[in-house]
Design a protein around this motif. Structure first.
Motif, PDB file in Angstrom:
ATOM      1  N   ILE A  43      64.191  -8.387  52.269  1.00 40.02           N
ATOM      2  CA  ILE A  43      64.629  -9.565  53.015  1.00 40.02           C
ATOM      3  C   ILE A  43      64.633  -9.248  54.506  1.00 40.02           C
ATOM      4  CG2 ILE A  43      66.079 -10.393  51.110  1.00 40.02           C
ATOM      5  CD1 ILE A  43      68.523  -9.433  52.731  1.00 40.02           C
ATOM      6  N   GLN A  44      64.703 -10.283  55.318  1.00 38.87           N
ATOM      7  CA  GLN A  44      64.870 -10.156  56.754  1.00 38.87           C
ATOM      8  C   GLN A  44      66.268 -10.647  57.126  1.00 38.87           C
ATOM      9  OE1 GLN A  44      62.609  -8.718  58.845  1.00 38.87           O
ATOM     10  NE2 GLN A  44      61.426  -8.272  56.983  1.00 38.87           N
ATOM     11  N   ALA A  45      66.761 -10.190  58.259  1.00 38.20           N
ATOM     12  CA  ALA A  45      68.114 -10.548  58.673  1.00 38.20           C
ATOM     13  C   ALA A  45      68.106 -11.089  60.099  1.00 38.20           C
ATOM     14  CB  ALA A  45      69.030  -9.329  58.588  1.00 38.20           C
ATOM     15  N   PRO A  46      69.037 -12.008  60.417  1.00 35.79           N
ATOM     16  CA  PRO A  46      69.127 -12.551  61.786  1.00 35.79           C
ATOM     17  C   PRO A  46      69.868 -11.608  62.723  1.00 35.79           C
ATOM     18  CG  PRO A  46      70.774 -13.584  60.409  1.00 35.79           C
ATOM     19  CD  PRO A  46      69.989 -12.665  59.508  1.00 35.79           C
ATOM     20  N   SER A  47      69.528 -10.335  62.649  1.00 36.09           N
ATOM     21  CA  SER A  47      70.195  -9.321  63.457  1.00 36.09           C
ATOM     22  C   SER A  47      69.217  -8.731  64.457  1.00 36.09           C
ATOM     23  CB  SER A  47      70.748  -8.204  62.561  1.00 36.09           C
ATOM     24  OG  SER A  47      71.252  -7.134  63.336  1.00 36.09           O
ATOM     25  N   ALA A  48      69.716  -8.419  65.640  1.00 32.51           N
ATOM     26  CA  ALA A  48      68.883  -7.795  66.663  1.00 32.51           C
ATOM     27  C   ALA A  48      68.709  -6.306  66.406  1.00 32.51           C
ATOM     28  CB  ALA A  48      69.513  -8.018  68.040  1.00 32.51           C
ATOM     29  N   TRP A  49      69.446  -5.770  65.457  1.00 28.97           N
ATOM     30  CA  TRP A  49      69.417  -4.344  65.170  1.00 28.97           C
ATOM     31  C   TRP A  49      68.702  -4.057  63.859  1.00 28.97           C
ATOM     32  CZ3 TRP A  49      75.086  -2.385  66.314  1.00 28.97           C
ATOM     33  CH2 TRP A  49      75.376  -2.608  67.667  1.00 28.97           C
ATOM     34  N   PRO A  50      68.172  -2.838  63.699  1.00 31.44           N
ATOM     35  CA  PRO A  50      67.607  -2.455  62.403  1.00 31.44           C
ATOM     36  C   PRO A  50      68.708  -2.299  61.357  1.00 31.44           C
ATOM     37  CG  PRO A  50      67.582  -0.600  63.926  1.00 31.44           C
ATOM     38  CD  PRO A  50      67.975  -1.800  64.727  1.00 31.44           C
ATOM     39  N   ALA A  51      68.297  -2.300  60.095  1.00 35.18           N
ATOM     40  CA  ALA A  51      69.256  -2.327  58.988  1.00 35.18           C
ATOM     41  C   ALA A  51      70.226  -1.150  59.017  1.00 35.18           C
ATOM     42  CB  ALA A  51      68.498  -2.352  57.660  1.00 35.18           C
ATOM     43  N   GLN A  52      69.717   0.059  59.251  1.00 37.26           N
ATOM     44  CA  GLN A  52      70.580   1.236  59.185  1.00 37.26           C
ATOM     45  C   GLN A  52      71.623   1.225  60.290  1.00 37.26           C
ATOM     46  OE1 GLN A  52      70.839   3.143  56.783  1.00 37.26           O
ATOM     47  NE2 GLN A  52      71.701   5.107  57.412  1.00 37.26           N
ATOM     48  N   ALA A  53      71.219   0.828  61.502  1.00 35.02           N
ATOM     49  CA  ALA A  53      72.163   0.775  62.617  1.00 35.02           C
ATOM     50  C   ALA A  53      73.235  -0.280  62.362  1.00 35.02           C
ATOM     51  CB  ALA A  53      71.430   0.481  63.919  1.00 35.02           C
ATOM     52  N   ILE A  98      86.979 -11.657  62.087  1.00 39.03           N
ATOM     53  CA  ILE A  98      85.910 -12.487  61.525  1.00 39.03           C
ATOM     54  C   ILE A  98      84.861 -12.806  62.590  1.00 39.03           C
ATOM     55  CG2 ILE A  98      85.380 -14.777  60.600  1.00 39.03           C
ATOM     56  CD1 ILE A  98      87.948 -14.687  59.055  1.00 39.03           C
ATOM     57  N   ALA A  99      85.310 -13.120  63.805  1.00 30.23           N
ATOM     58  CA  ALA A  99      84.376 -13.433  64.888  1.00 30.23           C
ATOM     59  C   ALA A  99      83.450 -12.253  65.172  1.00 30.23           C
ATOM     60  CB  ALA A  99      85.147 -13.815  66.150  1.00 30.23           C
ATOM     61  N   GLY A 100      84.002 -11.055  65.136  1.00 26.72           N
ATOM     62  CA  GLY A 100      83.175  -9.874  65.350  1.00 26.72           C
ATOM     63  C   GLY A 100      82.122  -9.697  64.280  1.00 26.72           C
ATOM     64  N   ARG A 101      82.491  -9.984  63.028  1.00 21.08           N
ATOM     65  CA  ARG A 101      81.540  -9.830  61.926  1.00 21.08           C
ATOM     66  C   ARG A 101      80.437 -10.895  62.002  1.00 21.08           C
ATOM     67  NH1 ARG A 101      84.397  -6.876  62.909  1.00 21.08           N
ATOM     68  NH2 ARG A 101      82.421  -5.996  63.624  1.00 21.08           N
ATOM     69  N   ILE A 102      80.816 -12.112  62.350  1.00 22.35           N
ATOM     70  CA  ILE A 102      79.815 -13.171  62.497  1.00 22.35           C
ATOM     71  C   ILE A 102      78.874 -12.840  63.654  1.00 22.35           C
ATOM     72  CG2 ILE A 102      79.468 -15.598  63.086  1.00 22.35           C
ATOM     73  CD1 ILE A 102      82.079 -16.214  61.634  1.00 22.35           C
ATOM     74  N   GLY A 103      79.448 -12.349  64.750  1.00 26.87           N
ATOM     75  CA  GLY A 103      78.631 -11.982  65.896  1.00 26.87           C
ATOM     76  C   GLY A 103      77.614 -10.908  65.562  1.00 26.87           C
ATOM     77  N   MET A 104      78.029  -9.911  64.784  1.00 24.32           N
ATOM     78  CA  MET A 104      77.101  -8.853  64.401  1.00 24.32           C
ATOM     79  C   MET A 104      76.050  -9.363  63.423  1.00 24.32           C
ATOM     80  SD  MET A 104      77.661  -6.184  66.108  1.00 24.32           S
ATOM     81  CE  MET A 104      76.435  -5.272  65.171  1.00 24.32           C
ATOM     82  N   GLY A 105      76.436 -10.265  62.547  1.00 30.77           N
ATOM     83  CA  GLY A 105      75.483 -10.791  61.579  1.00 30.77           C
ATOM     84  C   GLY A 105      74.433 -11.690  62.199  1.00 30.77           C
ATOM     85  N   LEU A 106      74.793 -12.350  63.297  1.00 35.03           N
ATOM     86  CA  LEU A 106      73.873 -13.283  63.963  1.00 35.03           C
ATOM     87  C   LEU A 106      73.476 -12.773  65.345  1.00 35.03           C
ATOM     88  CD1 LEU A 106      75.680 -16.635  63.062  1.00 35.03           C
ATOM     89  CD2 LEU A 106      73.752 -15.568  61.870  1.00 35.03           C
ATOM     90  N   SER A 107      73.420 -11.467  65.496  1.00 31.08           N
ATOM     91  CA  SER A 107      73.221 -10.876  66.823  1.00 31.08           C
ATOM     92  C   SER A 107      71.880 -11.226  67.449  1.00 31.08           C
ATOM     93  CB  SER A 107      73.363  -9.355  66.740  1.00 31.08           C
ATOM     94  OG  SER A 107      72.434  -8.806  65.812  1.00 31.08           O
ATOM     95  N   ALA A 108      70.899 -11.588  66.635  1.00 26.81           N
ATOM     96  CA  ALA A 108      69.599 -11.964  67.189  1.00 26.81           C
ATOM     97  C   ALA A 108      69.688 -13.246  68.006  1.00 26.81           C
ATOM     98  CB  ALA A 108      68.576 -12.138  66.065  1.00 26.81           C
ATOM     99  N   HIS A 109      70.743 -14.018  67.802  1.00 30.33           N
ATOM    100  CA  HIS A 109      70.896 -15.301  68.484  1.00 30.33           C
ATOM    101  C   HIS A 109      72.002 -15.274  69.537  1.00 30.33           C
ATOM    102  CE1 HIS A 109      68.260 -16.880  65.387  1.00 30.33           C
ATOM    103  NE2 HIS A 109      69.074 -16.402  64.465  1.00 30.33           N
TER     104      HIS A 109
END
Length: 323
Positions: A43-53, A98-109
């Protein structure tokens, strides 16, 4: 302190177990269910970071701190002369996490500095809150926890800086892991102060710490990436996972015995997850079967915690509010 007193249910347990332990267990499930297929390329993720990081960051700065928060705010009611941390003050702290977790999950945006601010804020706020609570009883050793939380916040800021500047971490990942492990180990020692009553999961967690150190040392000595990767997995999935589960179950012991059969099954699943992840790092040719095994065992362990402890915690809270 006698064993009977040490093992008495914490007076403030009903205050902070909800929402932090339950949220932490559910986030552990979502985090692993998301990361494994992402890391394996399914899968792909809406994150600006690679999966391991992303996974390492969320384990050290998302998952570990929320478990620390549950244990710290739970213990504060029994360890200090002040009133327990409860009520409305928990709401903004929880929403900040929660805001921090959402921010990390959607970091590409998101703007990278906005993402960093959302993530760094939680351990800093938790440190400020701990500084108000822990010294009240005269136990100044509690300030070590405050210092580690501040250090964790600084490590989080460094993590974001290195990812922004270099696209990878240089020293931040090691610092983050060290702070997270130290925090969980200290909290584990505070939650269960009687060694005779500690469940075997605590010693399994310590075993993963030692195993990670040995494998990492061999990786450095032999310049072997596989050993270093296995050591990292032993420290993260193994040590952090088992320590967090041990703390959450033991701090919630007012509702369910940590020696009950169902809880022991959770411990076994957590150990299997850590061993499979460690083996997957050591034998990369077996990553495809071993990483999903680790993920499934991890998900089962923390989903099991939510099922076994979540209902009783909610029932206990309701009972308290009506008494």
């Amino acid at each position: 302190m006698s064993a009977a007193v040490a093992d008495r249910p914490l007076p403030g347990a009903k205050v902070a177990v909800q929402p932090f332990f339950l949220a932490g267990s559910l986030y552990a499930v979502l985090m692993m269910a998301f990361w494994v297929p992402w890391f394996l390329g399914f899968i792909q993720a809406p994150s600006a970071w690679p999966a391991q990081a992303w996974f390492l960051h969320e384990l050290a700065f998302g998952f570990a701190p929320v478990i620390v928060a549950g244990a710290l705010l739970t213990a504060s009611a029994g360890d200090t002369s002040r009133k327990p941390v409860s009520g409305a003050i928990l709401v903004p702290i929880f929403l900040l996490w929660i805001a921090g977790r959402i921010g990390m999950g959607l970091s590409a945006h998101l703007d990278p500095w906005t993402m960093a601010a959302l993530s760094v804020a939680f351990p800093i706020v938790l440190a400020v809150l701990a500084a108000r609570v822990l010294p009240a009883s005269g136990r100044w050793r509690g300030l070590a926890i405050v210092a580690l939380l501040l250090g964790l916040g600084a490590a989080d800021a460094l993590f974001h800086y290195e990812m922004f500047e270099f696209g990878r971490t240089k020293s931040a990942a090691d610092v983050a892991l060290a702070f997270a492990l130290l925090l969980l180990m200290i909290i584990a020692g505070r939650v269960v102060s009687s060694p005779k009553r500690r469940p075997t999961i605590f010693y399994a967690a310590c075993g993963f710490v030692v195993l990670g150190a040995v494998l990492t040392a061999l990786g450095v000595l032999w310049d072997d990436y596989d050993f270093a990767s296995a050591g990292l997995n032993a420290w993260t999935v193994g040590s952090i996972g088992t320590l967090a589960l041990a703390i959450a179950t033991w701090a919630s012991r007012a509702r369910r015995s940590p020696t009950a059969f169902g809880t022991i099954v959770l411990y076994v699943l957590a150990v299997i997850s850590g061993l499979a992840a460690t083996a997957g790092g050591l034998y990369p040719q077996w990553t495809l079967p071993l990483l999903p095994i680790s993920g499934i065992a991890w998900i089962a362990a923390f989903a099991g915690f939510a099922v076994l402890y979540g209902r009783s915690v909610s029932a206990g809270s309701s009972a308290d509010s009506s008494s």
